[in-house]
Scaffold this motif. Structure first.
Motif, PDB file in Angstrom:
ATOM      1  N   ASP A   9      -5.215   3.319  -8.820  1.00 16.40           N
ATOM      2  CA  ASP A   9      -6.198   2.288  -8.833  1.00 16.40           C
ATOM      3  C   ASP A   9      -5.484   1.112  -7.820  1.00 16.40           C
ATOM      4  OD1 ASP A   9      -8.019   3.228 -10.439  1.00 16.40           O
ATOM      5  OD2 ASP A   9      -7.384   2.171 -12.297  1.00 16.40           O
ATOM      6  N   CYS A  10      -4.163   0.701  -8.066  1.00 15.49           N
ATOM      7  CA  CYS A  10      -3.761  -0.261  -6.990  1.00 15.49           C
ATOM      8  C   CYS A  10      -3.541   0.216  -5.527  1.00 15.49           C
ATOM      9  CB  CYS A  10      -2.246  -0.148  -7.444  1.00 15.49           C
ATOM     10  SG  CYS A  10      -1.906  -1.168  -9.284  1.00 15.49           S
ATOM     11  N   SER A  11      -3.412   1.745  -5.523  1.00 18.43           N
ATOM     12  CA  SER A  11      -3.466   2.305  -3.970  1.00 18.43           C
ATOM     13  C   SER A  11      -4.915   2.016  -3.498  1.00 18.43           C
ATOM     14  CB  SER A  11      -3.063   3.670  -4.100  1.00 18.43           C
ATOM     15  OG  SER A  11      -3.196   4.347  -2.758  1.00 18.43           O
ATOM     16  N   VAL A  12      -5.963   2.243  -4.066  1.00 18.82           N
ATOM     17  CA  VAL A  12      -7.336   2.103  -3.601  1.00 18.82           C
ATOM     18  C   VAL A  12      -7.501   0.684  -3.419  1.00 18.82           C
ATOM     19  CG1 VAL A  12      -9.752   2.486  -4.215  1.00 18.82           C
ATOM     20  CG2 VAL A  12      -8.187   4.169  -5.038  1.00 18.82           C
ATOM     21  N   TRP A  13      -7.195  -0.209  -4.319  1.00 19.34           N
ATOM     22  CA  TRP A  13      -7.685  -1.559  -4.312  1.00 19.34           C
ATOM     23  C   TRP A  13      -6.919  -2.385  -3.270  1.00 19.34           C
ATOM     24  CZ3 TRP A  13     -11.971  -4.580  -5.316  1.00 19.34           C
ATOM     25  CH2 TRP A  13     -12.684  -3.771  -6.451  1.00 19.34           C
ATOM     26  N   PHE A  14      -5.581  -1.857  -3.054  1.00 19.19           N
ATOM     27  CA  PHE A  14      -4.922  -2.335  -1.636  1.00 19.19           C
ATOM     28  C   PHE A  14      -5.384  -1.926  -0.370  1.00 19.19           C
ATOM     29  CE2 PHE A  14      -0.605  -2.277  -4.332  1.00 19.19           C
ATOM     30  CZ  PHE A  14      -0.838  -3.445  -4.921  1.00 19.19           C
ATOM     31  N   THR A  15      -6.246  -0.872  -0.678  1.00 16.46           N
ATOM     32  CA  THR A  15      -6.805  -0.434   0.702  1.00 16.46           C
ATOM     33  C   THR A  15      -8.109  -1.410   1.032  1.00 16.46           C
ATOM     34  OG1 THR A  15      -6.237   1.903   0.139  1.00 16.46           O
ATOM     35  CG2 THR A  15      -8.111   1.467   1.867  1.00 16.46           C
ATOM     36  N   VAL A  16      -8.600  -1.875  -0.342  1.00 15.62           N
ATOM     37  CA  VAL A  16      -9.628  -2.867   0.026  1.00 15.62           C
ATOM     38  C   VAL A  16      -9.301  -4.217   0.326  1.00 15.62           C
ATOM     39  CG1 VAL A  16     -11.410  -4.254  -1.463  1.00 15.62           C
ATOM     40  CG2 VAL A  16     -11.009  -1.569  -1.961  1.00 15.62           C
ATOM     41  N   PHE A  17      -8.121  -4.606  -0.295  1.00 10.19           N
ATOM     42  CA  PHE A  17      -7.512  -5.904   0.232  1.00 10.19           C
ATOM     43  C   PHE A  17      -6.904  -5.847   1.773  1.00 10.19           C
ATOM     44  CE2 PHE A  17      -6.774  -6.491  -4.507  1.00 10.19           C
ATOM     45  CZ  PHE A  17      -7.711  -7.226  -4.672  1.00 10.19           C
ATOM     46  N   ASN A  34      -5.089  11.588  -0.240  1.00 12.73           N
ATOM     47  CA  ASN A  34      -5.502  10.090   0.490  1.00 12.73           C
ATOM     48  C   ASN A  34      -4.459   9.282   0.062  1.00 12.73           C
ATOM     49  OD1 ASN A  34      -7.274   7.959   1.188  1.00 12.73           O
ATOM     50  ND2 ASN A  34      -6.508   7.364  -0.526  1.00 12.73           N
ATOM     51  N   CYS A  35      -3.612   9.323  -0.887  1.00 14.47           N
ATOM     52  CA  CYS A  35      -2.291   8.549  -0.872  1.00 14.47           C
ATOM     53  C   CYS A  35      -1.240   8.909  -0.008  1.00 14.47           C
ATOM     54  CB  CYS A  35      -1.862   8.647  -2.460  1.00 14.47           C
ATOM     55  SG  CYS A  35      -3.266   7.642  -3.565  1.00 14.47           S
ATOM     56  N   CYS A  36      -1.135  10.223   0.319  1.00 17.59           N
ATOM     57  CA  CYS A  36      -0.201  10.644   1.150  1.00 17.59           C
ATOM     58  C   CYS A  36      -0.319  10.176   2.661  1.00 17.59           C
ATOM     59  CB  CYS A  36      -0.050  12.375   0.984  1.00 17.59           C
ATOM     60  SG  CYS A  36       0.194  12.796  -0.632  1.00 17.59           S
ATOM     61  N   THR A  37      -1.667  10.374   3.004  1.00 18.81           N
ATOM     62  CA  THR A  37      -1.959   9.975   4.513  1.00 18.81           C
ATOM     63  C   THR A  37      -1.847   8.506   4.977  1.00 18.81           C
ATOM     64  OG1 THR A  37      -4.245   9.522   3.758  1.00 18.81           O
ATOM     65  CG2 THR A  37      -3.698  11.651   4.350  1.00 18.81           C
ATOM     66  N   ASN A  38      -1.808   7.609   3.925  1.00 24.40           N
ATOM     67  CA  ASN A  38      -1.820   6.273   4.462  1.00 24.40           C
ATOM     68  C   ASN A  38      -0.478   5.840   5.266  1.00 24.40           C
ATOM     69  OD1 ASN A  38      -4.420   5.465   3.940  1.00 24.40           O
ATOM     70  ND2 ASN A  38      -3.769   4.451   1.726  1.00 24.40           N
ATOM     71  N   ALA A  39       0.677   6.401   4.442  1.00 23.80           N
ATOM     72  CA  ALA A  39       1.821   5.873   4.911  1.00 23.80           C
ATOM     73  C   ALA A  39       2.089   6.694   6.384  1.00 23.80           C
ATOM     74  CB  ALA A  39       3.014   6.717   4.045  1.00 23.80           C
ATOM     75  N   PHE A  40       1.645   7.876   6.532  1.00 24.52           N
ATOM     76  CA  PHE A  40       1.646   8.616   7.965  1.00 24.52           C
ATOM     77  C   PHE A  40       0.705   7.816   8.997  1.00 24.52           C
ATOM     78  CE2 PHE A  40       2.589  12.065   5.187  1.00 24.52           C
ATOM     79  CZ  PHE A  40       3.737  12.455   5.724  1.00 24.52           C
ATOM     80  N   ILE A  41      -0.371   7.288   8.426  1.00 22.42           N
ATOM     81  CA  ILE A  41      -1.150   6.294   9.322  1.00 22.42           C
ATOM     82  C   ILE A  41      -0.510   5.091   9.914  1.00 22.42           C
ATOM     83  CG2 ILE A  41      -3.417   5.063   9.467  1.00 22.42           C
ATOM     84  CD1 ILE A  41      -4.618   7.070   7.589  1.00 22.42           C
ATOM     85  N   THR A  93      -3.017  -7.846  -8.842  1.00 18.82           N
ATOM     86  CA  THR A  93      -3.858  -6.518  -8.871  1.00 18.82           C
ATOM     87  C   THR A  93      -2.810  -5.430  -9.413  1.00 18.82           C
ATOM     88  OG1 THR A  93      -4.625  -7.111  -6.496  1.00 18.82           O
ATOM     89  CG2 THR A  93      -4.667  -4.609  -7.451  1.00 18.82           C
ATOM     90  N   CYS A  94      -1.573  -5.584  -9.687  1.00 21.45           N
ATOM     91  CA  CYS A  94      -0.700  -4.553 -10.226  1.00 21.45           C
ATOM     92  C   CYS A  94      -1.027  -4.889 -11.770  1.00 21.45           C
ATOM     93  CB  CYS A  94       0.576  -4.838  -9.833  1.00 21.45           C
ATOM     94  SG  CYS A  94       1.030  -4.090  -8.282  1.00 21.45           S
ATOM     95  N   ILE A  95      -0.628  -6.397 -12.209  1.00 19.18           N
ATOM     96  CA  ILE A  95      -1.150  -6.661 -13.514  1.00 19.18           C
ATOM     97  C   ILE A  95      -2.163  -5.963 -13.949  1.00 19.18           C
ATOM     98  CG2 ILE A  95      -0.950  -8.504 -15.213  1.00 19.18           C
ATOM     99  CD1 ILE A  95       0.948  -9.910 -13.641  1.00 19.18           C
ATOM    100  N   THR A  96      -3.193  -6.481 -13.548  1.00 22.63           N
ATOM    101  CA  THR A  96      -4.818  -6.127 -13.883  1.00 22.63           C
ATOM    102  C   THR A  96      -4.922  -4.674 -14.150  1.00 22.63           C
ATOM    103  OG1 THR A  96      -5.682  -8.043 -12.729  1.00 22.63           O
ATOM    104  CG2 THR A  96      -7.243  -6.251 -13.152  1.00 22.63           C
ATOM    105  N   PHE A  97      -4.416  -3.956 -13.263  1.00 23.72           N
ATOM    106  CA  PHE A  97      -4.757  -2.299 -13.150  1.00 23.72           C
ATOM    107  C   PHE A  97      -3.670  -1.574 -14.175  1.00 23.72           C
ATOM    108  CE2 PHE A  97      -6.984  -3.211  -9.304  1.00 23.72           C
ATOM    109  CZ  PHE A  97      -8.111  -2.735  -9.828  1.00 23.72           C
ATOM    110  N   MET A 116       0.822  -1.214  -0.029  1.00 22.45           N
ATOM    111  CA  MET A 116      -0.007  -0.003   0.018  1.00 22.45           C
ATOM    112  C   MET A 116       0.823   1.256  -0.194  1.00 22.45           C
ATOM    113  SD  MET A 116      -2.891  -0.949   2.684  1.00 22.45           S
ATOM    114  CE  MET A 116      -3.634   0.464   2.831  1.00 22.45           C
ATOM    115  N   ALA A 117       1.948   1.392   0.856  1.00 23.90           N
ATOM    116  CA  ALA A 117       2.801   2.442   1.082  1.00 23.90           C
ATOM    117  C   ALA A 117       3.618   2.605  -0.326  1.00 23.90           C
ATOM    118  CB  ALA A 117       3.691   2.257   2.115  1.00 23.90           C
ATOM    119  N   THR A 118       4.068   1.684  -1.036  1.00 24.81           N
ATOM    120  CA  THR A 118       4.465   1.720  -2.428  1.00 24.81           C
ATOM    121  C   THR A 118       3.682   2.058  -3.443  1.00 24.81           C
ATOM    122  OG1 THR A 118       6.230  -0.273  -1.632  1.00 24.81           O
ATOM    123  CG2 THR A 118       6.066   0.511  -3.891  1.00 24.81           C
TER     124      THR A 118
END
Length: 278
Positions: free
Chosen positions: A45-53, A237-244, A84-88, A1-3
């Protein structure tokens, strides 16, 4: 997710600041900026779906102890992430053809402008709806459902454990298991809540522009600003996850410290080897 989040940030920095810091560079060539846009879409897309997973992983870990041993493994994680990476990445290919050159200088196409057909052509409109449903409307639904089930399980388990331990009368006694689950609840709500709130303006802007047929790029100032703020919050939103992760996850902090110390330790080991060789 962080990547994935970091990739979104890097791509957006190149897209937003590149033309101002380095005008008329190879980044402005149409083919290059098309690739940059496609990578932004794929990373987002990967960032969002990594959140789902991540939400699904927490759900399995907390609510499905029988499935946990089979699902929560490094092999499964690698398979899910790679798929997920290949799909998106494949899904982002049409975005390459969304843009057309802004200028032709010495037979070289420069800049990326959205094709007018992107907002009117039935094929593109269908793809836009597919894209917005896949990211983020479907993740909205899945995250809310998974978090609701997880919280319901934790609350039910909490009542049972309190009854077994007699904590209904002895409120001062501690329960490490429930503290761990409580931290999981806070982490889930923080990540999913920030995701839903920070994507909200982007979704509202998409629905408005699709229903009215007005492109923010060619609209009045207020609508354009609204669209840009929506994009800014989406990237935020992508910046906040790493801090969380850094605030809430001790293992994440430990791995981050190891990463930061790795160059120094590698240099020290190399120096020691050279000294021992002499």
């Amino acid at each position: 997710m962080a990547t994935a989040d970091l990739l979104v940030i890097i791509e957006m920095v190149l897209y937003r600041t590149g033309p101002y810091l380095f005008p008329q560079t190879f980044l402005d060539i149409t083919h290059v900026c098309r690739i940059n846009f496609a990578l932004i879409y794929a990373a987002t897309d990967c960032s969002v779906w990594f959140t789902v997973f991540f939400s699904f992983d927490r759900f399995v870990s907390i609510c499905c102890p029988n499935l946990k041993a089979k699902y929560c493994t490094e092999k499964t994680a690698a398979l899910v992430l790679s798929t997920t990476c290949i799909t998106f990445c494949l899904k982002a290919i049409p975005m390459y053809f969304k843009f057309e050159p802004g200028e032709i200088i010495s037979n070289v196409p420069w800049f990326c402008h959205e094709k007018p057909a992107y907002y009117t052509d039935p094929g593109w409109v269908a793809f836009k709806w597919f894209d917005i449903v896949l990211t983020p409307l479907l993740p909205y639904s899945l995250i809310l459902m998974l978090n609701a089930l997880t919280v319901r399980y934790i609350l039910v388990a909490s009542r049972v454990r309190k009854g077994l331990r007699g904590q209904s009368k002895r409120k001062n006694s501690s329960d490490r298991e429930m503290k761990s689950r409580r931290k999981s609840m806070i982490l889930l709500f923080t990540i999913s809540g920030s995701f839903i709130l920070l994507w909200l303006l982007y979704v509202v802007n998409f629905l408005y522009s699709t229903i009215t047929g007005i492109s923010p790029q060619y609209s009045n100032g207020s609508l354009y600003i609204f669209a840009e703020v929506g994009v800014m919050l989406m990237v935020l939103n992508c910046c906040t996850n790493a801090f969380i992760y850094g605030v809430t996850q001790s293992k994440f902090r430990e791995q981050f410290k190891i990463l930061m110390k790795y160059p120094v330790t590698s240099i020290m080991q190399l120096i020691n080897k050279q000294n021992n060789g002499q």
